[in-house]
Design an enzyme around this catalytic site. Structure first.
Site, PDB file in Angstrom:
ATOM      1  N   LYS A   1       0.759  -1.063  -0.020  1.00  0.00           N
ATOM      2  CA  LYS A   1      -0.053   0.069   0.070  1.00  0.00           C
ATOM      3  C   LYS A   1       1.004   1.198  -0.095  1.00  0.00           C
ATOM      4  CE  LYS A   1      -0.308  -0.357   5.088  1.00  0.00           C
ATOM      5  NZ  LYS A   1      -1.017  -1.021   6.001  1.00  0.00           N
TER       6      LYS A   1
ATOM      7  N   TYR B   1      11.603  32.274   3.356  1.00  0.00           N
ATOM      8  CA  TYR B   1      10.524  33.185   3.810  1.00  0.00           C
ATOM      9  C   TYR B   1      10.394  33.205   5.223  1.00  0.00           C
ATOM     10  CZ  TYR B   1       8.085  31.614  -0.707  1.00  0.00           C
ATOM     11  OH  TYR B   1       7.655  31.731  -1.870  1.00  0.00           O
TER      12      TYR B   1
HETATM   13  C1  PLP Z   1      -0.277  -2.056   6.768  1.00  0.00           C
HETATM   14  C2  PLP Z   1      -0.709  -3.255   7.138  1.00  0.00           C
HETATM   15  C3  PLP Z   1       0.358  -4.482   7.445  1.00  0.00           C
HETATM   16  C4  PLP Z   1       1.703  -4.063   7.299  1.00  0.00           C
HETATM   17  O1  PLP Z   1       2.051  -3.972   8.585  1.00  0.00           O
HETATM   18  P1  PLP Z   1       3.686  -3.489   8.972  1.00  0.00           P
HETATM   19  O2  PLP Z   1       4.002  -3.237  10.439  1.00  0.00           O
HETATM   20  O3  PLP Z   1       4.349  -2.659   8.002  1.00  0.00           O
HETATM   21  O4  PLP Z   1       4.342  -4.879   8.491  1.00  0.00           O
HETATM   22  C5  PLP Z   1      -0.413  -5.419   7.859  1.00  0.00           C
HETATM   23  N1  PLP Z   1      -1.568  -5.673   7.922  1.00  0.00           N
HETATM   24  C6  PLP Z   1      -2.613  -4.624   7.567  1.00  0.00           C
HETATM   25  C7  PLP Z   1      -4.046  -5.032   7.596  1.00  0.00           C
HETATM   26  C8  PLP Z   1      -2.155  -3.487   6.944  1.00  0.00           C
HETATM   27  O5  PLP Z   1      -2.861  -2.777   6.941  1.00  0.00           O
END
Ligand code: PLP
Length: 863
Positions: free
Chosen positions: A527, A757
């Site tokens: 993601k 700025y």
């Molecule tokens: C983002 C996410 C993960 C991954 O988590 P990490 O701590 O980055 O390993 C796993 N499961 C779900 C549902 C997530 O949203």
């Protein structure tokens, strides 16, 4: 030998002090490659300024310097010639020296095959004359004069290849060298970034033909098989000879035989049949031999002498050579450079060769193809599908070769997408790649492995790893000079970029794969563009190294991956509204559900599309986020039974404090796990338990094997980043991401100068300030806190004044030798210093996740 006197006369240059050396063995433009007695050229190019390297060159043995900014070089004990413009001086010198020596020039140009043509012509002429020729890549307006540094008075003829990457270059080169004979090999898609269209390329190369002297002095030799070259006949005032394989050529090659040990053919010339064999491979090289024959005859070299010279043509490193490879395979090394037509010619060759084993092509990026780039890569892939059993593509652009091959019918499992030479080698060297051994390796040669890519892709390293006799054959590959051992990276396209070490990702994936064991599936969570690392590339790398499926947060993230051709299972871990059910199904993604209405919508959409909707059930065991409460799950699954288009594939939950070592938090994770187990037990009792069960995130993967069930969800640790300050990746894990920019401007500012700025910062004394082209619109945060420091020349430089949208100022006063264009590291290593995402997170008051995921989309990701 280059005489000081000639240089002064040709260029009107001034000596800085009385000269030490008065002649030089050669020109040198790269201080890393300087040899004793050479003349160093301090040239300013877009990529750097030679004046910065004069001292290095002198230390390396240069006894002279040609430069345009004497104030910047300190060469009291070296002969130093000052001219207004180094490049123009070089050209003036080249014109002067060709005139002085009265060397007769034979020039060759074209998009493909000009080097081999030059070599063939030079080989034939050398049987009777003293011949000079320019080294391969020294063929432009800047390179050719450098190559002429080795021209000597006793050279009778010069065979020169002329290259062009912009309009007018061939014309300039022709007017500089005054060739008597001009040869045009072929017109193809190369340098389209500047030459735009094939007709433009033809016009450019053809200007050599128009520049030749009138008949009878001038002679043009044209490739009959290329319609655009054939048409150049009309542009010549010189005599024209056409040569090729197609009927109608003045010199036609017939009875062609193409093999792994060379190429043979016959020509009928001057009322006799001449049998010719050359050690070079493929039909593409035949024109080179025909041109050499024509030139040889123009200089009255007897035919038998020509035939002998052609039979003994020199080895051309990196240009379609067959070499014995591991496991009885044969390597076809063609790694010198690449362009669409050259790849197509190599594939044609592969097509013509019969082998017992498989045909494998390793194809890398082809550069400088402008807006036709994607199309040209795709086209090459389509042809590859017809000729190879297995295709390995390497690089961002080359991915389109893979897409083209898949579109043309090569099965997806026969196409491997890679981003590093190491990955290619790991794959090729895997034991299951061995050919089926038959009676004996001589009678039954194995696989044929073609390796080809643009110079920058450095695919000779793949070739090297495949050699059966590396000690003997390594020198037969391209770019074996130690200077090439230094890293060459593709240019990022913007002076602020993210660099991903895909080998780090590959390594981390394999480590996690080994850690969880073969019974547990590995889902990589990609993601937020793989936490800012670039999801498409990382998906490929992770899948090549043991990951089986992908998790994303939203449908558009899934579609990005599908559009890139990724066919692995993708699960959307977040909320997907009922109204996007159709789109999700059409893209073949698995969704997370936790309420009946959405489930019904998916069922309906699946029925309409005549497919199954694959879903995972999310349970909230104590995170207080998305999901059914544990006591709702059994009832929910019972209701789902009525929805016959729904396939409940999995169930999962998510931990809230798996990244903490605090005892209370451990208890909470235990409780979450216990609730999840209980729910599972209920489902098992009712025979409703879905097959895929998962809950572990990175922190749990690293610390709690009891949470694995039969799948884990790997996020942050894939990138070598720690899940939290309390839970670290094992020390051998490698960080994949570096965030870099360059110095755009340097200025000495007097005390009291306000910066940025709001005038919040004023220089306290005279300070050297550097401006870097990065700001909060890149994710380089402005407030409430910023990065504080960045790395320049291996040292920490503080940010001064406010970070602006696109630019930031840093104080480099204490850092010696800082120059415009220097690399600046925002995250990553430079020299002995490192700024980690964790360190930045602490300064910004956040976590490393947010730091890397917060690097915005306009920053290009390269590897
Ligand atoms: C983002 C996410 C993960 C991954 O988590 P990490 O701590 O980055 O390993 C796993 N499961 C779900 C549902 C997530 O949203």
């Amino acid at each position: 030998m280059i005489q000081l006197q000639d240089l002064l006369e040709a260029t009107g240059g001034q000596l800085l002090s009385p000269p030490n050396a008065t002649c030089f063995t050669d020109f040198c433009f790269d201080s890393r490659r300087v040899e004793t007695g050479q003349l160093f050229l301090a040239v300013r190019t877009d990529k750097g300024d030679g004046h910065d390297y004069v001292l290095d060159a002198i230390r390396g043995g240069a006894t002279g310097v040609l430069c345009q900014e004497p104030s910047r070089v300190n060469c009291r004990h070296t002969t130093c010639i000052v001219v207004p413009d180094t490049e123009i001086a070089l050209i003036d010198w080249a014109r002067y020296i060709l005139g002085k020596y009265q060397t007769e020039v034979i020039a060759t140009t074209g998009s493909v095959g000009k080097t081999s043509t030059k070599e063939a012509v030079a080989a034939v002429l050398s049987s009777q004359f003293s011949v000079f020729r320019n080294r391969g890549s020294f063929n432009g307006l800047y390179g050719l004069p450098i190559a002429l540094g080795r021209l000597a008075a006793d050279h009778q003829l010069a065979v020169l290849e002329l290259g062009s990457d912009h309009v007018g270059e061939i014309e300039s080169l022709a007017s500089l060298t005054n060739p008597r004979i001009g040869i045009v090999t072929a017109i193809g898609a190369a340098h389209l970034e500047t030459l735009r269209s094939l007709d433009q390329v033809a016009k450019e190369k053809g200007s050599l033909v128009s520049a030749l002297p009138e008949s009878p002095a001038g002679l043009a030799i044209l490739n009959w098989d290329d319609p655009r070259v054939r048409a150049m006949k009309d542009w010549a005032r010189a005599d024209v000879i056409t040569a090729g394989l197609e009927p109608g050529a003045d010199i036609q090659a017939i009875d062609v035989h193409v093999g792994l040990d060379g190429t043979s053919f016959a020509v009928n010339l001057e009322n006799q049949r001449i049998e010719i064999s050359i050690p070079w491979l493929g039909r593409l090289r035949i024109f080179a031999a025909l041109a050499a024959l024509a030139v040889g005859r123009a200089y009255d070299i007897p035919v038998p002498k020509i035939v002998t010279a052609l039979a003994n043509l020199p080895w051309l490193a990196g240009r379609l050579n067959a070499l014995p490879a591991i496991d009885g395979a044969t390597l076809i090394d063609d790694t010198f450079n690449s362009s669409p037509d050259a790849v197509l010619a190599a594939l044609d060759f592969l097509d013509e060769i019969k082998v017992a084993g498989k045909k494998i092509a390793v194809l890398g990026d082809m550069y400088q193809l402008g807006d036709r780039s994607s199309h040209e890569h795709f086209r090459v892939g389509q042809r590859a599908a017809e000729t190879v059993d297995q295709l390995i593509v390497k690089g961002e652009l080359a991915a389109d070769i893979g897409r083209g091959a898949e579109a043309a019918g090569l099965p997806a499992e026969q196409v491997l997408y890679t981003y590093s030479t190491d990955e290619v080698m790991r794959h090729l060297r895997r034991p299951n790649q061995k050919h089926p051994t038959g009676k004996g390796e001589q009678e039954r040669p194995g696989d044929l492995i073609l390796v080809k890519g643009s110079a920058l892709t450095r695919l000779e390293r793949v070739s090297q790893s495949l050699l059966a006799f590396p000690e003997r054959d390594q020198e037969k590959l391209a770019r074996q000079h130690p200077v090439f051992g230094q890293v060459v990276l593709s240019l990022p396209g913007r002076p602020t970029w993210v660099e991903i070490d895909v080998e780090a990702t590959a390594y981390n994936t394999r480590r996690i794969r080994a850690m969880i064991g073969p019974a547990v599936k590995l889902l990589v969570v990609l993601k937020a563009d793989a936490y800012g690392h670039g999801a498409i590339r990382l998906a490929r790398v992770a899948l090549n190294n043991g990951a089986e499926c992908i998790g994303v947060a939203s449908l558009n993230e899934a579609i990005t991956l599908r559009d890139a051709g990724i066919i692995a299972p993708i699960i959307i871990l977040g909320y997907l509204p009922a109204w996007s059910a159709r789109q999700a199904l059409l893209n073949g993604v698995t969704v997370t559900i936790f309420d009946l209405d959405t489930a019904r919508a998916f069922n309906r959409a699946a029925a309409e599309l005549e497919r199954l909707a694959t879903v995972h059930i999310k349970v909230d065991t104590g995170m207080g986020r998305l999901g059914l409460m544990p006591n709702q799950v059994l009832g929910f699954l019972r209701q789902l039974k009525a929805l016959d288009r729904l396939e409940v594939e999995g169930m999962f939950t998510h931990f809230s404090v798996a990244d903490s070592t605090d005892p209370h938090h451990r208890d909470h994770t235990d409780e979450q796990l216990e609730r999840f187990r209980q729910t599972l037990a209920e489902l098992e009792a009712a025979d409703l338990c879905p097959p895929v069960i998962h809950c572990a995130n990175s922190a749990a993967i690293l610390t709690r094997p009891d949470t694995y069930f039969n799948m884990v969800r790997l996020g942050i640790a894939l990138h070598g980043l720690d899940p939290s300050p309390a839970v670290h990746c094992p020390p051998d894990f490698r960080r994949a991401l570096s965030f870099k920019t360059t110095i755009a401007q340097l200025k000495e500012l007097p005390a009291g100068t306000p910066i940025s700025y709001g005038n919040t910062y004023q220089t306290r004394e005279q300070q050297l300030i550097a401006i870097i082209p990065v700001g909060y619109a890149d994710g380089f945060r402005r407030a409430p806190a910023h990065w504080e420091e960045v790395l320049v020349r291996g040292q920490r430089a503080p940010i001064v004044g406010r970070v602006t949208m696109d630019q930031t100022m840093i104080d480099v006063s204490g850092i010696p030798g800082v120059r415009m264009g220097d690399e600046v590291v925002l995250i990553g290593r430079q020299g002995a210093q490192e700024i980690t995402a964790e360190e930045v997170a602490k300064k910004l008051g956040t976590i490393n996740y947010e730091v890397v995921a917060g690097i915005l989309a306009r920053v290009p990701r390269i590897s």
